[in-house]
Design a protein around this motif. Sequence first.
Motif, mmCIF file in Angstrom:
data_model
loop_
_atom_site.group_PDB
_atom_site.id
_atom_site.type_symbol
_atom_site.label_atom_id
_atom_site.label_comp_id
_atom_site.label_asym_id
_atom_site.label_seq_id
_atom_site.Cartn_x
_atom_site.Cartn_y
_atom_site.Cartn_z
ATOM 1 N N GLY A 39 76.016 37.943 -3.637
ATOM 2 C CA GLY A 39 75.525 39.317 -3.625
ATOM 3 C C GLY A 39 74.312 39.562 -2.750
ATOM 4 N N ILE A 40 74.018 38.651 -1.837
ATOM 5 C CA ILE A 40 72.861 38.809 -0.962
ATOM 6 C C ILE A 40 73.342 39.333 0.391
ATOM 7 C CG2 ILE A 40 70.960 37.594 0.187
ATOM 8 C CD1 ILE A 40 71.123 35.567 -2.176
ATOM 9 N N ALA A 41 72.693 40.379 0.873
ATOM 10 C CA ALA A 41 73.104 41.038 2.120
ATOM 11 C C ALA A 41 72.555 40.271 3.323
ATOM 12 C CB ALA A 41 72.630 42.484 2.141
ATOM 13 N N VAL A 42 73.221 39.175 3.671
ATOM 14 C CA VAL A 42 72.836 38.357 4.812
ATOM 15 C C VAL A 42 73.613 38.837 6.040
ATOM 16 C CG1 VAL A 42 74.555 36.561 4.323
ATOM 17 C CG2 VAL A 42 72.515 35.975 5.610
ATOM 18 N N PHE A 43 72.984 38.781 7.207
ATOM 19 C CA PHE A 43 73.641 39.203 8.443
ATOM 20 C C PHE A 43 74.438 38.047 9.014
ATOM 21 C CE2 PHE A 43 73.666 39.238 13.083
ATOM 22 C CZ PHE A 43 74.361 40.404 13.314
ATOM 23 N N GLY A 44 75.639 38.359 9.502
ATOM 24 C CA GLY A 44 76.426 37.389 10.237
ATOM 25 C C GLY A 44 77.743 37.069 9.584
ATOM 26 N N ALA A 45 78.589 36.386 10.367
ATOM 27 C CA ALA A 45 79.866 35.884 9.870
ATOM 28 C C ALA A 45 79.995 34.421 10.296
ATOM 29 C CB ALA A 45 81.026 36.702 10.409
ATOM 30 N N VAL A 46 79.935 34.163 11.590
ATOM 31 C CA VAL A 46 79.969 32.802 12.104
ATOM 32 C C VAL A 46 78.547 32.316 12.361
ATOM 33 C CG1 VAL A 46 80.755 31.342 14.015
ATOM 34 C CG2 VAL A 46 82.243 33.152 13.124
ATOM 35 N N LYS A 47 77.747 33.186 12.928
ATOM 36 C CA LYS A 47 76.339 32.907 13.211
ATOM 37 C C LYS A 47 75.546 34.121 12.757
ATOM 38 C CE LYS A 47 73.266 31.458 16.846
ATOM 39 N NZ LYS A 47 73.034 31.065 18.200
ATOM 40 N N GLY A 48 74.351 33.904 12.220
ATOM 41 C CA GLY A 48 73.586 35.044 11.734
ATOM 42 C C GLY A 48 72.176 34.697 11.329
ATOM 43 N N ASP A 49 71.757 35.258 10.195
ATOM 44 C CA ASP A 49 70.379 35.087 9.731
ATOM 45 C C ASP A 49 69.943 33.627 9.578
ATOM 46 O OD1 ASP A 49 69.800 37.806 9.696
ATOM 47 O OD2 ASP A 49 70.306 38.052 7.580
ATOM 48 N N PRO A 50 70.757 32.738 9.010
ATOM 49 C CA PRO A 50 70.272 31.364 8.847
ATOM 50 C C PRO A 50 69.863 30.698 10.169
ATOM 51 C CG PRO A 50 72.146 31.712 7.418
ATOM 52 C CD PRO A 50 72.047 32.931 8.310
ATOM 53 N N SER A 51 70.681 30.816 11.199
ATOM 54 C CA SER A 51 70.302 30.199 12.480
ATOM 55 C C SER A 51 69.122 30.928 13.109
ATOM 56 C CB SER A 51 71.487 30.138 13.444
ATOM 57 O OG SER A 51 71.986 31.420 13.735
ATOM 58 N N LYS A 52 69.050 32.234 12.935
ATOM 59 C CA LYS A 52 67.895 32.992 13.439
ATOM 60 C C LYS A 52 66.623 32.502 12.752
ATOM 61 C CE LYS A 52 65.780 36.311 15.646
ATOM 62 N NZ LYS A 52 65.599 36.251 17.095
ATOM 63 N N PHE A 53 66.684 32.296 11.445
ATOM 64 C CA PHE A 53 65.526 31.798 10.712
ATOM 65 C C PHE A 53 65.141 30.393 11.185
ATOM 66 C CE2 PHE A 53 66.135 34.572 6.612
ATOM 67 C CZ PHE A 53 65.980 35.711 7.372
ATOM 68 N N CYS A 54 66.141 29.560 11.515
ATOM 69 C CA CYS A 54 65.850 28.223 12.060
ATOM 70 C C CYS A 54 65.160 28.341 13.422
ATOM 71 C CB CYS A 54 67.127 27.410 12.200
ATOM 72 S SG CYS A 54 67.794 26.797 10.651
ATOM 73 N N GLU A 55 65.674 29.223 14.265
ATOM 74 C CA GLU A 55 65.088 29.414 15.594
ATOM 75 C C GLU A 55 63.649 29.914 15.503
ATOM 76 O OE1 GLU A 55 67.932 32.027 17.412
ATOM 77 O OE2 GLU A 55 69.487 30.478 17.394
ATOM 78 N N LEU A 56 63.356 30.705 14.482
ATOM 79 C CA LEU A 56 61.993 31.206 14.280
ATOM 80 C C LEU A 56 61.084 30.167 13.610
ATOM 81 C CD1 LEU A 56 62.838 34.828 13.060
ATOM 82 C CD2 LEU A 56 61.684 34.211 15.198
ATOM 83 N N GLY A 57 61.687 29.057 13.154
ATOM 84 C CA GLY A 57 60.904 28.022 12.473
ATOM 85 C C GLY A 57 60.681 28.296 11.002
ATOM 86 N N TRP A 58 61.417 29.231 10.438
ATOM 87 C CA TRP A 58 61.257 29.605 9.032
ATOM 88 C C TRP A 58 62.070 28.712 8.106
ATOM 89 C CZ3 TRP A 58 62.105 35.642 8.893
ATOM 90 C CH2 TRP A 58 61.157 36.271 9.719
ATOM 91 N N LEU A 59 63.187 28.166 8.601
ATOM 92 C CA LEU A 59 64.158 27.462 7.776
ATOM 93 C C LEU A 59 64.486 26.133 8.431
ATOM 94 C CD1 LEU A 59 66.111 27.771 5.293
ATOM 95 C CD2 LEU A 59 67.789 28.693 6.902
ATOM 96 N N THR A 60 64.715 25.123 7.611
ATOM 97 C CA THR A 60 65.077 23.800 8.097
ATOM 98 C C THR A 60 66.587 23.632 8.032
ATOM 99 O OG1 THR A 60 63.020 22.944 7.197
ATOM 100 C CG2 THR A 60 64.696 21.332 7.749
#
Length: 129
Positions: A39-60
């Motif tokens: 139920g979380i409104a995350v962006f993307g289907a194949v690529k999205g918020d998780p990789s963006k957060f990694c690129e920003l250094g927010w997520l490992t």
Amino acid sequence: MDEFYVKEFFRDTSQQRYRLLQNKLMRESKFIKFIKDRGIAVFGAVKGDPSKFCELGWLTSDNNNNQKYLFHPFRLLPVFKGIELCKIRISATSTLNRDSLAQCLNGYINFLPENDNIGNKVKEFDSHS
């Protein structure tokens, strides 16, 4: 219980215990679906918020190979926190008056938190940071 039987039990059930103790790493597309299914409104289907957060250094990312991002399911919490901190808190019906909405959004930009501030808060929930 005899020590022999305990050792035998652990030897015989090692594969089942391993499956219980380990979560498989998910590709980003599966991780995004996993997040959306909760139920979380995350962006993307194949690529999205998780990789963006990694690129920003927010997520490992949980893989050693930087070619593709792989994630443990528990990374859901830092992604959720990042999404919550990025939300623009305006009424859904504000889109009915587009002229005032454009003015509102231009003014709202000045009140958005800096990416570094969001990232620091997200990293608090990312266990590898």
